[in-house]
Design an enzyme around this catalytic site. Sequence first.
Site, PDB file in Angstrom:
ATOM      1  N   GLU A 187       6.286  -2.601  -1.414  1.00 15.61           N
ATOM      2  CA  GLU A 187       5.180  -2.914  -2.318  1.00 15.61           C
ATOM      3  C   GLU A 187       4.747  -1.633  -3.017  1.00 15.61           C
ATOM      4  O   GLU A 187       4.518  -0.604  -2.359  1.00 15.61           O
ATOM      5  CB  GLU A 187       4.022  -3.523  -1.522  1.00 15.61           C
ATOM      6  CG  GLU A 187       2.877  -3.957  -2.402  1.00 15.61           C
ATOM      7  CD  GLU A 187       1.966  -4.983  -1.728  1.00 15.61           C
ATOM      8  OE1 GLU A 187       2.316  -5.516  -0.662  1.00 15.61           O
ATOM      9  OE2 GLU A 187       0.889  -5.254  -2.306  1.00 15.61           O
ATOM     10  N   LYS A 307      -5.321  -3.693   7.945  1.00 15.57           N
ATOM     11  CA  LYS A 307      -5.980  -4.215   6.747  1.00 15.57           C
ATOM     12  C   LYS A 307      -6.476  -5.600   7.125  1.00 15.57           C
ATOM     13  O   LYS A 307      -5.674  -6.501   7.359  1.00 15.57           O
ATOM     14  CB  LYS A 307      -4.980  -4.286   5.596  1.00 15.57           C
ATOM     15  CG  LYS A 307      -5.488  -4.984   4.332  1.00 15.57           C
ATOM     16  CD  LYS A 307      -4.456  -4.886   3.200  1.00 15.57           C
ATOM     17  CE  LYS A 307      -4.915  -5.607   1.945  1.00 15.57           C
ATOM     18  NZ  LYS A 307      -3.943  -5.458   0.829  1.00 15.57           N
ATOM     19  N   GLU A 311      -8.088  -8.913   0.554  1.00 17.63           N
ATOM     20  CA  GLU A 311      -7.017  -9.483  -0.264  1.00 17.63           C
ATOM     21  C   GLU A 311      -6.216 -10.529   0.505  1.00 17.63           C
ATOM     22  O   GLU A 311      -4.987 -10.506   0.525  1.00 17.63           O
ATOM     23  CB  GLU A 311      -6.100  -8.370  -0.796  1.00 17.63           C
ATOM     24  CG  GLU A 311      -6.846  -7.377  -1.670  1.00 17.63           C
ATOM     25  CD  GLU A 311      -5.962  -6.330  -2.330  1.00 17.63           C
ATOM     26  OE1 GLU A 311      -4.908  -6.002  -1.768  1.00 17.63           O
ATOM     27  OE2 GLU A 311      -6.348  -5.850  -3.408  1.00 17.63           O
ATOM     28  N   ARG A 344      -8.871   0.016   7.978  1.00 19.77           N
ATOM     29  CA  ARG A 344      -9.116   0.276   6.550  1.00 19.77           C
ATOM     30  C   ARG A 344     -10.447  -0.292   6.068  1.00 19.77           C
ATOM     31  O   ARG A 344     -10.833  -1.408   6.447  1.00 19.77           O
ATOM     32  CB  ARG A 344      -7.985  -0.289   5.699  1.00 19.77           C
ATOM     33  CG  ARG A 344      -6.664   0.403   5.922  1.00 19.77           C
ATOM     34  CD  ARG A 344      -5.587  -0.289   5.131  1.00 19.77           C
ATOM     35  NE  ARG A 344      -5.328   0.316   3.845  1.00 19.77           N
ATOM     36  CZ  ARG A 344      -5.129  -0.359   2.727  1.00 19.77           C
ATOM     37  NH1 ARG A 344      -5.241  -1.672   2.708  1.00 19.77           N
ATOM     38  NH2 ARG A 344      -4.842   0.268   1.603  1.00 19.77           N
ATOM     39  N   ARG A 356     -17.621  -5.009  -7.165  1.00 19.53           N
ATOM     40  CA  ARG A 356     -16.552  -4.733  -6.191  1.00 19.53           C
ATOM     41  C   ARG A 356     -16.656  -3.306  -5.650  1.00 19.53           C
ATOM     42  O   ARG A 356     -16.383  -3.060  -4.470  1.00 19.53           O
ATOM     43  CB  ARG A 356     -15.185  -4.944  -6.860  1.00 19.53           C
ATOM     44  CG  ARG A 356     -14.038  -4.449  -6.011  1.00 19.53           C
ATOM     45  CD  ARG A 356     -12.696  -4.778  -6.589  1.00 19.53           C
ATOM     46  NE  ARG A 356     -11.663  -3.927  -6.007  1.00 19.53           N
ATOM     47  CZ  ARG A 356     -10.404  -3.904  -6.395  1.00 19.53           C
ATOM     48  NH1 ARG A 356      -9.993  -4.692  -7.369  1.00 19.53           N
ATOM     49  NH2 ARG A 356      -9.524  -3.099  -5.811  1.00 19.53           N
ATOM     50  N   ASP A 385      -9.903   1.525  -6.620  1.00 18.76           N
ATOM     51  CA  ASP A 385      -8.541   1.325  -6.126  1.00 18.76           C
ATOM     52  C   ASP A 385      -7.556   2.344  -6.682  1.00 18.76           C
ATOM     53  O   ASP A 385      -6.760   1.994  -7.549  1.00 18.76           O
ATOM     54  CB  ASP A 385      -8.081  -0.091  -6.479  1.00 18.76           C
ATOM     55  CG  ASP A 385      -6.896  -0.526  -5.650  1.00 18.76           C
ATOM     56  OD1 ASP A 385      -6.353   0.311  -4.916  1.00 18.76           O
ATOM     57  OD2 ASP A 385      -6.518  -1.712  -5.732  1.00 18.76           O
ATOM     58  N   GLU A 407      -7.588   7.985   2.376  1.00 22.45           N
ATOM     59  CA  GLU A 407      -6.278   7.429   2.031  1.00 22.45           C
ATOM     60  C   GLU A 407      -6.004   7.721   0.560  1.00 22.45           C
ATOM     61  O   GLU A 407      -6.783   7.332  -0.311  1.00 22.45           O
ATOM     62  CB  GLU A 407      -6.279   5.912   2.284  1.00 22.45           C
ATOM     63  CG  GLU A 407      -4.988   5.219   1.908  1.00 22.45           C
ATOM     64  CD  GLU A 407      -5.001   3.711   2.240  1.00 22.45           C
ATOM     65  OE1 GLU A 407      -5.540   3.312   3.301  1.00 22.45           O
ATOM     66  OE2 GLU A 407      -4.486   2.933   1.429  1.00 22.45           O
ATOM     67  N   GLU A 413       1.389   3.864  -8.406  1.00 23.08           N
ATOM     68  CA  GLU A 413       1.134   2.494  -8.842  1.00 23.08           C
ATOM     69  C   GLU A 413       0.332   2.460 -10.144  1.00 23.08           C
ATOM     70  O   GLU A 413       0.594   1.651 -11.024  1.00 23.08           O
ATOM     71  CB  GLU A 413       0.363   1.753  -7.736  1.00 23.08           C
ATOM     72  CG  GLU A 413      -0.082   0.358  -8.138  1.00 23.08           C
ATOM     73  CD  GLU A 413      -0.898  -0.350  -7.053  1.00 23.08           C
ATOM     74  OE1 GLU A 413      -1.168   0.246  -5.997  1.00 23.08           O
ATOM     75  OE2 GLU A 413      -1.263  -1.523  -7.287  1.00 23.08           O
ATOM     76  N   TRP A 563     -10.165  -8.822 -10.414  1.00 22.41           N
ATOM     77  CA  TRP A 563      -8.831  -8.287 -10.679  1.00 22.41           C
ATOM     78  C   TRP A 563      -8.588  -8.166 -12.188  1.00 22.41           C
ATOM     79  O   TRP A 563      -7.492  -7.820 -12.614  1.00 22.41           O
ATOM     80  CB  TRP A 563      -7.747  -9.196 -10.044  1.00 22.41           C
ATOM     81  CG  TRP A 563      -7.621  -9.013  -8.557  1.00 22.41           C
ATOM     82  CD1 TRP A 563      -8.200  -8.043  -7.806  1.00 22.41           C
ATOM     83  CD2 TRP A 563      -6.868  -9.822  -7.650  1.00 22.41           C
ATOM     84  NE1 TRP A 563      -7.859  -8.197  -6.475  1.00 22.41           N
ATOM     85  CE2 TRP A 563      -7.039  -9.287  -6.347  1.00 22.41           C
ATOM     86  CE3 TRP A 563      -6.049 -10.954  -7.793  1.00 22.41           C
ATOM     87  CZ2 TRP A 563      -6.433  -9.835  -5.209  1.00 22.41           C
ATOM     88  CZ3 TRP A 563      -5.446 -11.508  -6.664  1.00 22.41           C
ATOM     89  CH2 TRP A 563      -5.640 -10.947  -5.377  1.00 22.41           C
TER      90      TRP A 563
HETATM   91  O1  GCW Z   1      -4.082  -1.280  -5.005  1.00 24.53           O
HETATM   92  C1  GCW Z   1      -3.834  -2.425  -4.268  1.00 24.53           C
HETATM   93  C2  GCW Z   1      -2.384  -2.708  -4.451  1.00 24.53           C
HETATM   94  C3  GCW Z   1      -1.857  -3.638  -3.401  1.00 24.53           C
HETATM   95  C4  GCW Z   1      -2.188  -3.053  -2.038  1.00 24.53           C
HETATM   96  C5  GCW Z   1      -3.702  -2.924  -1.918  1.00 24.53           C
HETATM   97  C6  GCW Z   1      -4.129  -2.273  -0.610  1.00 24.53           C
HETATM   98  C7  GCW Z   1      -0.923  -3.153  -0.013  1.00 24.53           C
HETATM   99  O2  GCW Z   1      -2.183  -3.246  -5.729  1.00 24.53           O
HETATM  100  O3  GCW Z   1      -0.473  -3.743  -3.597  1.00 24.53           O
HETATM  101  O4  GCW Z   1      -1.670  -3.827  -0.987  1.00 24.53           O
HETATM  102  O5  GCW Z   1      -4.175  -2.099  -2.957  1.00 24.53           O
HETATM  103  O6  GCW Z   1      -4.340  -1.072  -0.622  1.00 24.53           O
HETATM  104  O7  GCW Z   1      -4.239  -2.945   0.385  1.00 24.53           O
END
Ligand code: GCW
Length: 723
Positions: A187, A307, A311, A344, A356, A385, A407, A413, A563
Amino acid sequence: MSLSLRTWAMLALWLVLLLGATPSRAEDGYDLWLRYRLLAPEQTKLYQYRATELIAGSSTSTQSVTRSELQRGLEGLLGRALPLSENVTHDGAIIVGTPKSSALIARLHLDIQDLGHEGYVIRSVVVDGHAATAIVAQEDIGALYGAFHFLRLLQTGQAIDHLDLHETPCVKLRVLNHWDYLNGQVERGYAGASIWDWWKLPDWRTPRYTDYARANASIGINGTVLDNVNAGATILTPTYLQKVAALADVFRPYGIRVYLSIRFSAPIEIGGLKTADPLDPKVQAWWHAKADEIYQRIPDFGGFLVKANSEGQPGPEDYKRTHADGANMLADALAPHGGVVMWRAFVYSASNPEDRAKQAYDEFKPLDGRFHANVLVQVKNGPVDFQPREPFHPLFGAMRRTPLMTEFEITKEYLGFATHLVYLGPLFEEVLSADTMAHGKGSTVAKVIDGSLDGHALTGMAGVANIGTDRDWCGSDFNQANWYVFGRLAWNPSLSSRAIAEEWVRMTFSNNESFVRPVVEMMMGSREAAVDYMTPLGLVHLMGPGHHYGPAPWDASESRPDWRPVYYHRADRQGIGFDRSRSGSDAVDQYAAPLAAQFNDLKQTPEQYLLYFHHVGWDYRMRSGHTLWYELVAHYTQGVNDVKRMRETWRSLHGYIDEQRYEQTAAFLAIQEKEAQWWRDASIAYFQSVSGLPLPPGYAAPEQSLNYYESLSFPYVPGFSSW
Ligand code: GCW
């Protein structure tokens, strides 16, 4: 048969190529920063240095790998194999080890009391009348780290005749997080498939695992989480634990512990239970038994990364329990074996109407002091994020009784995937040096995470890996620098990202000053360039839906409002930006009072965070005297121009390094320029459609229409699918 002059010339050329005229021999990047190519003495400060003999034990596996790394490195760098010796018989001996492992080292009586488990000293000493270099630690692993440091000194061409170095890591757990699935997909991975060949494990252990361990150990990384935080339960089955154990065996000599991301509902999925409620005794017993089973196979297993309730992942809240209840239950199962839980804080919910950016703080701050001693809360560097730029996460400095890890996302990404040259050192440094003001001035994020601010001994730093099966590991040569800088900063969060960049360039490419200087400059400016062409002035989260490739500020197609880019930029006819001041979502008050006051005030907010904290009129006067609209267009344009300059810089460096790496970087920079232009043009076209304002004089109109940019679609983007 007589050969023509031309044929002779061709043959001669072939001969030269075959012998590999040194600087241009093709390199594929596999060797990373551990290339150990012959040093060009004129580019170093090594002058008279002559290594003569190596004194290194091999009675443990860590000692053996230390010795062979030194042999390999010294032979490559100096061009000759060094004889192994038991005693110092010549000037120029290199001695490595611990007083426990070597009587000779015990005899040196170096003061190493405060080195701890992983520290080391490197000293120029005189032994039996001979000048020598001693690399000494309390434990084998410290000596391995010291050996890598010594090699780094040589690789970067530093003087090594009067050494007196003393190093201990500032952070205890320095961990990579792999977002790898068991089916081989990664991922947000842009460097091929997962390097874990689960199918062939445990019987086949590719040499790549060893090279991975060497690379990590060379920068002090001492832990790896093998599977994605979006975890399945399968990794905890006996079949897979056997595979995990095989990897742990490969990594052990290098001081690297294995951790696993776990699925909170695993007791249901593979344990046959009806619930995963953390307060249910059967669930607790299941995790205890699972932990026992894991430690039986992997005695130095590191622990779990989780986690939960994020999500779509299961978690304790499914049973109306808190994150602390969930974390503590797992922590109790691991505690008898010395394992930890990295829990997390990346949580936000579709059903929560709150901003958010505020949700993680709202949820975790009240839990401060409720976590058991072997739990760390792992917090992303920013509240949204991993964006190109965000303010630091307000949890740093706000949970004084809980060890917090930071983290970072090493994989790019949100910063151009594999191809954009973006050195993340300045981003990491910006976050680590940010002052939380939690304890008054100087309460930096670095001091929160190294434990010094609140006296925590359990400390950690995590980085989401950018590693895959690509021959160069990271999808580009320059992406290797991001792995490197993460490790170096995890060892010491107060190092400068510029100094680390220079180290890396020297080791990875060349010690030639005419190459090193411009490349370091280019790297240091690259992150700001990306911020400018993607999300300037505090904008965040404007990328394409789901796959996160390219610009899509117009997008409202995602299922969840939080999102969608439009949720974040809130552009309308009047202005742009997310009002997080007290008249808006009041996220500012999650920061310590002086910062809250600063961020709440439009005039005092640093302009790099302006639109993160405020909704600002298009005609607002910026510090430059220009309007916001003007500045926005100017920043987007600046970003593209910066990339053009990076290309020029690189063009001017042709011939300094091998063609293969030169050409790939040149080609990737061309992609970056094309995509930077696209980001600029698409963003300006969209924001102009909202603001209705003409472009400032002298600024080019977007190359295409807004309709065109909106019509682009990308069904096969790497790192993402609806798996
Ligand atoms: O930024 C987002 C990513 C997801 C990721 C999530 C996370 C692993 O788009 O792909 O999932 O964060 O950190 O849990």
